[in-house]
Motif scaffolding. Structure first.
Motif, mmCIF file in Angstrom:
data_model
loop_
_atom_site.group_PDB
_atom_site.id
_atom_site.type_symbol
_atom_site.label_atom_id
_atom_site.label_comp_id
_atom_site.label_asym_id
_atom_site.label_seq_id
_atom_site.Cartn_x
_atom_site.Cartn_y
_atom_site.Cartn_z
ATOM 1 N N UNK A 114 0.842 -1.194 0.000
ATOM 2 C CA UNK A 114 0.000 0.000 0.000
ATOM 3 C C UNK A 114 0.876 1.241 0.000
ATOM 4 N N UNK A 115 0.647 2.117 -0.950
ATOM 5 C CA UNK A 115 1.401 3.371 -1.046
ATOM 6 C C UNK A 115 0.465 4.551 -0.848
ATOM 7 N N UNK A 116 1.060 5.660 -0.417
ATOM 8 C CA UNK A 116 0.264 6.877 -0.314
ATOM 9 C C UNK A 116 -0.165 7.296 -1.709
ATOM 10 N N UNK A 117 -1.368 7.855 -1.790
ATOM 11 C CA UNK A 117 -1.888 8.282 -3.081
ATOM 12 C C UNK A 117 -1.213 9.573 -3.514
ATOM 13 N N UNK B 286 7.162 3.376 -7.496
ATOM 14 C CA UNK B 286 6.449 2.158 -7.105
ATOM 15 C C UNK B 286 7.214 1.453 -5.989
ATOM 16 N N UNK B 287 6.516 1.162 -4.924
ATOM 17 C CA UNK B 287 7.044 0.301 -3.880
ATOM 18 C C UNK B 287 6.668 -1.136 -4.223
ATOM 19 N N UNK C 125 0.391 0.693 -5.914
ATOM 20 C CA UNK C 125 -0.298 1.366 -7.022
ATOM 21 C C UNK C 125 0.520 2.480 -7.658
ATOM 22 N N UNK C 126 1.597 2.885 -7.009
ATOM 23 C CA UNK C 126 2.424 3.948 -7.557
ATOM 24 C C UNK C 126 2.029 5.319 -7.015
ATOM 25 N N UNK C 127 3.019 6.181 -6.896
ATOM 26 C CA UNK C 127 2.803 7.562 -6.448
ATOM 27 C C UNK C 127 3.483 8.491 -7.433
ATOM 28 N N UNK C 128 2.693 9.366 -8.020
ATOM 29 C CA UNK C 128 3.270 10.317 -8.976
ATOM 30 C C UNK C 128 3.837 11.511 -8.220
ATOM 31 N N UNK C 129 5.062 11.861 -8.528
ATOM 32 C CA UNK C 129 5.743 13.008 -7.937
ATOM 33 C C UNK C 129 5.967 14.061 -9.004
ATOM 34 N N UNK D 216 -0.689 -0.366 -10.889
ATOM 35 C CA UNK D 216 0.556 -1.083 -10.707
ATOM 36 C C UNK D 216 0.725 -2.138 -11.792
ATOM 37 N N UNK D 217 1.950 -2.454 -12.146
ATOM 38 C CA UNK D 217 2.176 -3.594 -13.048
ATOM 39 C C UNK D 217 1.672 -4.887 -12.413
#
Lengths: 113, 115
Positions: A5-8, A89-90, A105-109, B42-43
Motif C-alpha cells: 500500500x502506497x500513499x496516493x 512504485x514500492x 499502485x504507484x505515487x506520482x511526484x 501497478x504492473x
C-alpha cells in the motif's frame, strides 16, 4: 495474501523540498523490498532495495529503511530536483518460491522549479 | 550496453485481431517476465519463463499466451484482444528467480491500443 500500500498521489513539491512517500506492506515470511521509478514513457528502473529488517537502501540521494516492526519501507529524499518527477512504485518480492514482485499502485511526484 | 528491448513501442490493433509483442534481452538472464500495466495502476504479472519452463499466473486470462524460442527472445501473444486489454505491456528479466540475484530489469514497454 501479500500486498503493498502506497500513499496516493500526486505529490507536488517545490525544488529542494523534503520528500517522503509512504509504503507499507503485508507479507508472510521475510520479503525483500524495493522502490522502482518510472519516468514518462519509460519502463521501470530499480531505485533501491533492502533484503532484511533494518537494512537501509540508498541511491541518488533517496533512502528507505526496512522496518519490520511497522511493516514499512518509506522513501525519503532530503532535497528533490525537477528531474525527480516520475512515478514511484514500492514493491515486495515474496520470500521463498520464485520471488514474484508485488507492486503498490504507484505515487506520482511532480517537482516544480 | 546490455539491456531489455521491446518492439514495437506503440502497437495499435483491432478488436479481436491477434497481436504479438516482442521482447529481447542481451543480459543472458535465465528468467523473463511479462507484466500488464493499465493506466495509473501497478504492473501485474501475467507469466514468466524460467529458462524454457513456462509459469502462468493463476488469474491470467487464456487469451494471453507466450513463447520463448531461445534465451534472448520472448513473445506475448494476445489471441483476441478486447478493449479491456489496452495497456502498457512490460517485459523484464532477472538472472535467477530467488536470492540476491532476483533483481528484475525492465524494458521500456509496449503501449497497446485496441480499436
Amino acid at each position: 495474501g501479500n500486498s503493498v500500500t502506497q500513499m496516493e498521489g500526486p505529490v507536488t513539491l517545490s525544488e529542494e523540498a523534503f520528500l517522503t512517500i509512504n509504503c507499507t506492506y503485508t507479507a508472510t515470511g521475510y520479503p525483500s523490498l524495493f522502490w522502482y521509478v518510472q519516468y514518462p514513457g519509460e519502463g521501470l528502473q530499480l531505485l533501491l532495495k533492502a533484503t532484511k529488517a533494518d537494512d537501509k537502501g540508498s541511491n541518488k540521494g533517496f533512502e528507505a529503511t526496512y522496518r519490520k516492526e511497522t511493516t514499512s519501507f518509506h522513501l525519503e529524499k532530503g532535497s528533490v530536483q525537477v528531474s525527480d518527477s516520475a512515478v514511484y512504485f514500492c514493491a515486495l518480492a515474496e520470500s521463498g518460491g520464485y520471488n514474484k514482485l508485488i507492486f503498490g499502485a504507484g505515487t506520482r511526484l511532480a517537482v516544480h522549479p | 550496453d546490455a539491456m531489455v528491448i521491446q518492439n514495437p513501442r506503440y502497437q495499435v490493433t483491432q478488436f479481436g485481431k491477434p497481436v504479438t509483442l516482442s521482447c529481447s534481452q542481451t543480459l543472458n538472464h535465465n528468467v523473463m517476465y511479462w507484466y500488464q500495466q493499465k493506466s495509473s495502476q501497478a504492473p501485474k504479472l501475467l507469466f514468466h519463463y524460467y529458462d524454457k519452463d513456462f509459469n502462468n499466473e493463476a488469474d491470467t486470462p487464456d487469451n494471453f499466451q507466450s513463447r520463448r524460442p531461445n534465451t534472448s527472445f520472448c513473445f506475448l501473444d494476445i489471441r483476441s484482444p478486447g478493449l479491456g486489454d489496452a495497456a502498457m505491456y512490460l517485459c523484464a528479466t532477472s538472472r535467477e528467480r530467488g536470492g540476491a540475484l532476483n533483481e528484475q530489469f525492465f524494458g521500456p514497454g509496449t503501449r497497446l491500443t485496441v480499436l
